[in-house]
Design an enzyme around this catalytic site. Structure first.
Site, PDB file in Angstrom:
ATOM      1  N   HIS A 132      -9.921   7.542   2.975  1.00 51.28           N
ATOM      2  CA  HIS A 132      -9.828   6.137   3.398  1.00 51.28           C
ATOM      3  C   HIS A 132     -11.201   5.519   3.559  1.00 51.28           C
ATOM      4  O   HIS A 132     -11.329   4.368   3.981  1.00 51.28           O
ATOM      5  CB  HIS A 132      -9.085   6.037   4.737  1.00 51.28           C
ATOM      6  N   TYR A 138      -4.711  14.243  -2.991  1.00 52.65           N
ATOM      7  CA  TYR A 138      -5.094  13.462  -1.809  1.00 52.65           C
ATOM      8  C   TYR A 138      -6.236  14.123  -1.033  1.00 52.65           C
ATOM      9  O   TYR A 138      -6.148  14.430   0.156  1.00 52.65           O
ATOM     10  CB  TYR A 138      -3.873  13.283  -0.904  1.00 52.65           C
ATOM     11  N   GLU A 152      -6.242   6.413  -2.618  1.00 51.67           N
ATOM     12  CA  GLU A 152      -6.306   5.380  -1.579  1.00 51.67           C
ATOM     13  C   GLU A 152      -6.728   4.024  -2.138  1.00 51.67           C
ATOM     14  O   GLU A 152      -6.180   2.967  -1.768  1.00 51.67           O
ATOM     15  CB  GLU A 152      -7.282   5.796  -0.477  1.00 51.67           C
ATOM     16  N   HIS A 187       0.841  -1.199   0.000  1.00 55.48           N
ATOM     17  CA  HIS A 187       0.000   0.000   0.000  1.00 55.48           C
ATOM     18  C   HIS A 187       0.876   1.250   0.000  1.00 55.48           C
ATOM     19  O   HIS A 187       0.685   2.178  -0.786  1.00 55.48           O
ATOM     20  CB  HIS A 187      -0.923  -0.017   1.226  1.00 55.48           C
ATOM     21  N   GLU A 188       1.884   1.248   0.863  1.00 55.68           N
ATOM     22  CA  GLU A 188       2.730   2.445   1.000  1.00 55.68           C
ATOM     23  C   GLU A 188       3.568   2.680  -0.244  1.00 55.68           C
ATOM     24  O   GLU A 188       3.654   3.799  -0.754  1.00 55.68           O
ATOM     25  CB  GLU A 188       3.630   2.339   2.239  1.00 55.68           C
ATOM     26  N   ASP A 225     -10.850  13.129   7.391  1.00 58.23           N
ATOM     27  CA  ASP A 225     -10.005  12.240   6.576  1.00 58.23           C
ATOM     28  C   ASP A 225      -9.817  12.777   5.157  1.00 58.23           C
ATOM     29  O   ASP A 225      -9.949  12.058   4.159  1.00 58.23           O
ATOM     30  CB  ASP A 225     -10.646  10.841   6.540  1.00 58.23           C
ATOM     31  N   HIS A 232       1.649   4.230  -3.071  1.00 54.79           N
ATOM     32  CA  HIS A 232       1.514   5.695  -3.018  1.00 54.79           C
ATOM     33  C   HIS A 232       2.660   6.358  -3.782  1.00 54.79           C
ATOM     34  O   HIS A 232       2.474   7.386  -4.443  1.00 54.79           O
ATOM     35  CB  HIS A 232       1.483   6.190  -1.576  1.00 54.79           C
TER      36      HIS A 232
HETATM   37  O1  LIG Z   1      -0.958   5.108   3.802  1.00 54.17           O
HETATM   38  C1  LIG Z   1      -2.030   5.427   4.278  1.00 54.17           C
HETATM   39  O2  LIG Z   1      -3.047   5.726   3.585  1.00 54.17           O
HETATM   40  C2  LIG Z   1      -2.190   5.561   5.796  1.00 54.17           C
HETATM   41  C3  LIG Z   1      -1.311   6.763   6.169  1.00 54.17           C
HETATM   42  C4  LIG Z   1      -1.965   7.658   7.189  1.00 54.17           C
HETATM   43  C5  LIG Z   1      -1.114   8.849   7.438  1.00 54.17           C
HETATM   44  C6  LIG Z   1      -1.221   9.973   6.610  1.00 54.17           C
HETATM   45  C7  LIG Z   1      -0.429  11.090   6.873  1.00 54.17           C
HETATM   46  C8  LIG Z   1       0.473  11.070   7.908  1.00 54.17           C
HETATM   47  C9  LIG Z   1       0.561   9.941   8.722  1.00 54.17           C
HETATM   48  C10 LIG Z   1      -0.223   8.822   8.476  1.00 54.17           C
HETATM   49  C11 LIG Z   1      -1.696   4.315   6.545  1.00 54.17           C
HETATM   50  C12 LIG Z   1      -2.624   3.084   6.407  1.00 54.17           C
HETATM   51  C13 LIG Z   1      -4.086   3.419   6.589  1.00 54.17           C
HETATM   52  O3  LIG Z   1      -4.929   3.022   5.820  1.00 54.17           O
HETATM   53  N1  LIG Z   1      -4.381   4.146   7.658  1.00 54.17           N
HETATM   54  C14 LIG Z   1      -5.770   4.564   7.877  1.00 54.17           C
HETATM   55  C15 LIG Z   1      -6.477   3.687   8.927  1.00 54.17           C
HETATM   56  C16 LIG Z   1      -5.827   3.822  10.273  1.00 54.17           C
HETATM   57  C17 LIG Z   1      -4.738   3.104  10.702  1.00 54.17           C
HETATM   58  N2  LIG Z   1      -4.385   3.471  11.939  1.00 54.17           N
HETATM   59  C18 LIG Z   1      -5.276   4.456  12.368  1.00 54.17           C
HETATM   60  C19 LIG Z   1      -5.342   5.167  13.561  1.00 54.17           C
HETATM   61  C20 LIG Z   1      -6.349   6.112  13.694  1.00 54.17           C
HETATM   62  C21 LIG Z   1      -7.268   6.362  12.670  1.00 54.17           C
HETATM   63  C22 LIG Z   1      -7.209   5.656  11.476  1.00 54.17           C
HETATM   64  C23 LIG Z   1      -6.187   4.708  11.336  1.00 54.17           C
HETATM   65  C24 LIG Z   1      -5.814   6.023   8.263  1.00 54.17           C
HETATM   66  O4  LIG Z   1      -4.728   6.576   8.593  1.00 54.17           O
HETATM   67  O5  LIG Z   1      -6.921   6.554   8.222  1.00 54.17           O
HETATM   68  C25 LIG Z   1      -2.436   2.390   5.062  1.00 54.17           C
HETATM   69  C26 LIG Z   1      -2.488   0.880   5.291  1.00 54.17           C
HETATM   70  C27 LIG Z   1      -2.506   0.670   6.800  1.00 54.17           C
HETATM   71  C28 LIG Z   1      -2.179   2.031   7.414  1.00 54.17           C
HETATM   72 ZN   LIG Z   2      -2.893   5.080   1.781  1.00 54.42          ZN
END
Ligand SMILES: O=C(O)[C@H](CCc1ccccc1)CC1(C(=O)N[C@@H](Cc2c[nH]c3ccccc23)C(=O)O)CCCC1
Ligand SMILES: [Zn+2]
Length: 311
Positions: free
Chosen positions: A226, A152, A161, A137-138, A221, A141
């Site tokens: 997401h 984004y 996403e 996933h990362e 978000d 991006h």
């Molecule tokens: O890459 C991405 O889109 C997410 C990156 C989020 C981020 C963005 C900017 C700065 C720091 C972090 C990370 C991932 C993600 O989907 N995160 C979601 C769900 C999530 C994970 N941990 C969390 C803690 C709190 C709230 C939501 C979340 C999000 O950040 O929404 C991707 C795969 C798994 C983690």
């Molecule tokens: Zn992502």
């Protein structure tokens, strides 16, 4: 003594054995792979400093570093072998990872240069480096940034996403769920492409949307990037696997055709501000280019987007 390449190994976050390319540099083994592009390097990120992950033998003991490194290599290999793409920029850009980022950080990220992984708090998440789909996933991006560069936010952000989830599910090929390995709270995963509504999104406490009519229209978000990604995720799942969705029948064409259609749509037709309607057209055009205008693939794409209410 010059660096030289070795095959090393270690045990990941969940105890699985990983083999991977590393290097012997200045008297220590280090997580530097010099065989892929301009390199794949994994760092321990301590006190805001990249520290080499080192070992006195070919066995590495840091589970998160072992997984991040091996998963980066697997994802590099996927893009090279499937689409002949040489890293995120198609010019061999170094794939750099940081593990142990933050303090039990319950997330991961791509910042344009680094894939970063938190260790999780053990309540919500296990160390996120343990998920091959998270690494994919990362890195995706990065690929998106160097192709359509989808903004984004709002619909283009949801497509950004969604592409990251689609390629995540294609690299971690044994299911259609993102994060199934790293959840500590008993959930089946973070997001499901197969049945998005099977999971509750934690900002809205609503099931993820699996139809255009259920899209999130708020400002959380970045406008639900997401959240609304699940609408396009479901469409991609239907293109591949088929099924009936809200009364619409889709005959799937399999993962191999689906990944080629989405990669071509991303790299040839989508632009930074593309929305869902443009996503439908880009996928139809990509399927037409690849398989012909009357192909099963074109029919699958049309039916899949009909099924999720995107015209
Ligand atoms: O890459 C991405 O889109 C997410 C990156 C989020 C981020 C963005 C900017 C700065 C720091 C972090 C990370 C991932 C993600 O989907 N995160 C979601 C769900 C999530 C994970 N941990 C969390 C803690 C709190 C709230 C939501 C979340 C999000 O950040 O929404 C991707 C795969 C798994 C983690
Ligand atoms: Zn992502």
């Amino acid at each position: 003594n010059a660096a030289h390449e070795v095959t090393a190994f270690g045990y990941g976050v969940f105890g699985g054995k990983q083999m991977f390319e590393a290097s012997y540099i200045d008297g220590l083994f280090r997580l530097h792979d010099q065989t892929r592009g301009q390199g794949v390097i994994t760092y321990d990120y301590d006190n805001n400093v990249n520290e080499d992950v080192t070992s006195v033998s070919k066995m590495f003991r840091d589970g998160a570093a072992v997984d991040a490194h091996a998963n980066s290599q697997k994802t590099y290999d996927y893009f090279k072998n499937t689409f002949n793409r040489n890293s995120v920029d198609d010019n061999g850009q170094r794939l750099l990872s940081r593990v142990h980022v933050g303090d039990n950080w319950n997330n991961a990220s791509w910042n344009g240069v680094y894939m970063s992984y938190g260790d999780g708090d053990g309540i919500r998440f296990h160390p996120l480096a343990g998920g091959l789909d998270v690494a994919a996933h990362e890195m995706s991006h990065g690929v998106i940034q160097h192709t359509a560069s989808l903004i984004y936010r709002n619909e283009s952000g949801a497509l950004n996403e969604s592409f990251a989830d689609i390629f995540g599910a294609m690299v971690d090929r044994d299911d259609w769920i993102i994060g199934e390995d790293i959840m500590a709270n008993g959930a089946i995963g973070l997001r499901s492409l197969e049945d998005p509504a099977a999971l509750i999104e934690n900002r809205t406490q609503e099931p993820y949307p699996d139809h255009w009519s259920k899209r999130y229209t708020g400002t959380l978000d970045n406008g639900g990037v997401h959240i609304n990604s699940s609408i396009n995720n479901k469409a991609a799942y239907l293109v591949s696997e088929g099924g009936e969705h809200y009364g619409v029948q889709v005959t799937g064409v399999g993962r191999e055709a689906t990944e080629q259609i989405y990669y071509r749509a991303l790299s040839h037709y989508l632009t930074a501000s593309s929305n869902f309607a443009m996503m439908r057209q880009a996928a139809i055009q990509a399927a037409t280019d690849l398989y012909g205008s009357n192909s099963d693939a074109v029919k699958a794409v049309q039916q899949a987007y009909n099924a999720v209410g995107v015209y």
